[in-house]
Design a protein around this motif. Sequence first.
Motif, short mmCIF file in Angstrom:
data_model
loop_
_atom_site.label_atom_id
_atom_site.label_comp_id
_atom_site.label_asym_id
_atom_site.label_seq_id
_atom_site.Cartn_x
_atom_site.Cartn_y
_atom_site.Cartn_z
N TRP A 75 0.62 -1.09 -0.06
CA TRP A 75 0.10 0.30 0.13
C TRP A 75 0.78 1.08 0.10
N LEU A 76 2.11 0.74 0.28
CA LEU A 76 2.79 1.98 0.47
C LEU A 76 3.00 2.69 -1.56
N PRO A 77 2.81 2.51 -2.38
CA PRO A 77 3.59 2.99 -3.60
C PRO A 77 2.54 4.01 -3.65
N VAL A 78 0.53 3.45 -2.80
CA VAL A 78 -0.98 4.05 -3.30
C VAL A 78 -0.74 5.63 -2.09
N GLU A 149 13.95 4.03 15.78
CA GLU A 149 15.38 3.92 16.88
C GLU A 149 15.21 5.05 17.92
N ARG A 150 14.38 5.77 17.77
CA ARG A 150 13.73 6.59 18.91
C ARG A 150 12.24 6.68 19.25
N TYR A 151 11.63 5.78 18.96
CA TYR A 151 10.30 5.74 19.68
C TYR A 151 9.73 4.26 19.60
N PRO A 152 8.52 4.09 20.21
CA PRO A 152 7.86 2.40 20.40
C PRO A 152 6.58 2.71 18.86
N THR A 153 7.62 3.00 17.64
CA THR A 153 6.45 3.24 16.64
C THR A 153 7.48 2.74 15.16
N VAL A 154 5.94 2.18 13.89
CA VAL A 154 7.15 2.68 13.08
C VAL A 154 6.05 3.76 11.68
N GLU A 155 7.83 4.29 11.93
CA GLU A 155 7.36 5.62 10.62
C GLU A 155 7.73 5.29 8.74
N VAL A 156 5.98 5.88 8.88
CA VAL A 156 6.20 5.76 7.74
C VAL A 156 6.51 7.37 6.73
N ARG A 157 7.43 7.39 6.04
CA ARG A 157 7.82 8.28 5.22
C ARG A 157 7.63 8.09 3.58
N ALA A 158 6.59 6.89 3.20
CA ALA A 158 6.17 7.03 1.28
C ALA A 158 5.26 8.76 1.09
N MET A 159 5.35 9.91 1.53
CA MET A 159 4.22 10.55 1.42
C MET A 159 5.17 11.90 1.64
N ALA A 201 5.75 1.22 -7.29
CA ALA A 201 6.67 2.73 -6.25
C ALA A 201 6.75 4.17 -7.43
N TRP A 202 7.35 3.21 -8.52
CA TRP A 202 8.51 3.73 -9.53
C TRP A 202 7.10 4.56 -10.49
N HIS A 203 5.76 3.42 -10.69
CA HIS A 203 4.46 3.92 -11.28
C HIS A 203 3.72 5.13 -10.33
N ALA A 204 3.84 5.14 -9.10
CA ALA A 204 3.34 6.17 -8.32
C ALA A 204 3.52 7.39 -8.08
N ALA A 205 5.05 6.97 -7.80
CA ALA A 205 5.76 8.14 -8.14
C ALA A 205 5.40 9.50 -9.47
N ALA A 210 -3.58 10.78 -10.64
CA ALA A 210 -3.87 11.50 -11.79
C ALA A 210 -4.24 10.76 -13.38
N GLY A 211 -3.41 9.44 -12.55
CA GLY A 211 -4.10 8.37 -13.68
C GLY A 211 -4.25 6.82 -12.93
N ARG A 212 -3.38 5.93 -13.98
CA ARG A 212 -3.60 4.42 -12.90
C ARG A 212 -2.77 4.45 -12.22
N LEU A 213 -3.83 3.62 -10.84
CA LEU A 213 -2.82 3.13 -10.28
C LEU A 213 -2.63 1.40 -9.78
N HIS A 214 -1.31 0.65 -9.67
CA HIS A 214 -1.48 -1.12 -9.32
C HIS A 214 -2.01 -0.80 -7.49
N ASP A 215 -3.45 -1.14 -7.98
CA ASP A 215 -4.31 -2.37 -6.77
C ASP A 215 -3.79 -3.60 -6.44
#
Length: 291
Positions: A75-78, A149-159, A201-205, A210-215
Motif C-alpha cells: 500500500w505504500l505506493p498508493v 529507533e527513537r520511539y515505539p513506532t513504525v515510521e511511514v515515510r512514503a508521502m 512505487a515508480w509508477h505511483a511516483a 491523476a492516472g491509473r494505480l496498481h491496486d
Amino acid sequence: MAQAAEACGCRLAATGSAPFTDRLPVPVTPTPRFRRMRRQAAVLADEQLIDGMHVHVGVPDRGAGVAVLDGLRPWLPVLTALSADSPLWRGRDTGFASWRTVVFDRWPVAGLPPHFADAADYDRRVRRLVEAGLIDDSGQVYWHARLSERYPTVEVRAMDVQLRVDEAVLLVGPVRALATRALEQPPSAEGDPPEFLRATAWHAARHGAAGRLHDPLTGRLRSAREVTDGLLTHLDAPLRATGDDRSTARLLERLHTEGNGAVRQRREVRRGGRSGLIGLITGEAVGIQSA
C-alpha cells in the motif's frame, strides 16, 4: 508560524520539493553527522531540497512493527500517489507527480522495505549494513517505512509534505487503519517480489493520483478512484473504530475532484506562472484557498 515568517520578510510554505532552486549549493546543518554526509554524497546532499511527511504509528513491540511493515508494503505506493506534491524541480516540470520519491530513492538504503522474518531479522540486517561501513548509522535507513529507533513506532515515510493541513490529516487515517489491519490480520505470505513492488512505487511516483494505480487488492492497474474505493472498503472497520471513516471519504472525494498537490501545482503554473505558484503554495499552507 505564518506571522513569525512575515516578520522576517518570509512566507510560510509547505510542498514536497522546492520548485525553484535559484541558489546552490544550499547550506548544510553544521553538525558532524550532516557535514560527513555532505562529504560522502556532495551533489546528492546539495539536491536534497525535498520534504517528506512522516507518520508514526504506535506498536506494542518491534515484532508487531515488522508485521505492520509487511502489511504496509503493497500500500505504500498508493500513499505515495495520493500524497504526490512535488512535480516541479529547478523551474521545470519533471513529468513525475512525486519527484521527491525519485530524489530520495537515490540513497544507498531506500525505497520500499524488504520482507523480514521477524524483529531479529530486521535488526540483524540493519546492523550488518552499519558494521560493514556501508551506512553510518541506522538513521540512514531511508525505506518508505521503517521501525523507529527513537520511539515505539513504525515510521511511514512514503508521502510528500502536503499543501494543506487537512490533506495531511487525510493521510493519517488510512495509515493508522492499515497498521491496525496488519496487526489484526498479519500477511500470511511474503507477497509480491521486490522488483514488482519497486515497479509499482515508480509508477505511483510517475503518475500520482491523476492516472491509473496498481491496486494491491486486485493486482491490476485501475483508476485512482477505483483503488481508493477499494481501500475504503478494505479499511472500513478500523476507520470506523477511530471515527476517521467519514472524514477520510470526504477528503478523498475532494482529492479526486480538485486534484492532489501535484495536480494543483501544475494547474497553477499554467495559469499564473511562477508568481501564481508561489501564491498557491504559501496561501494553502496557511489555509487560504486559491481562487
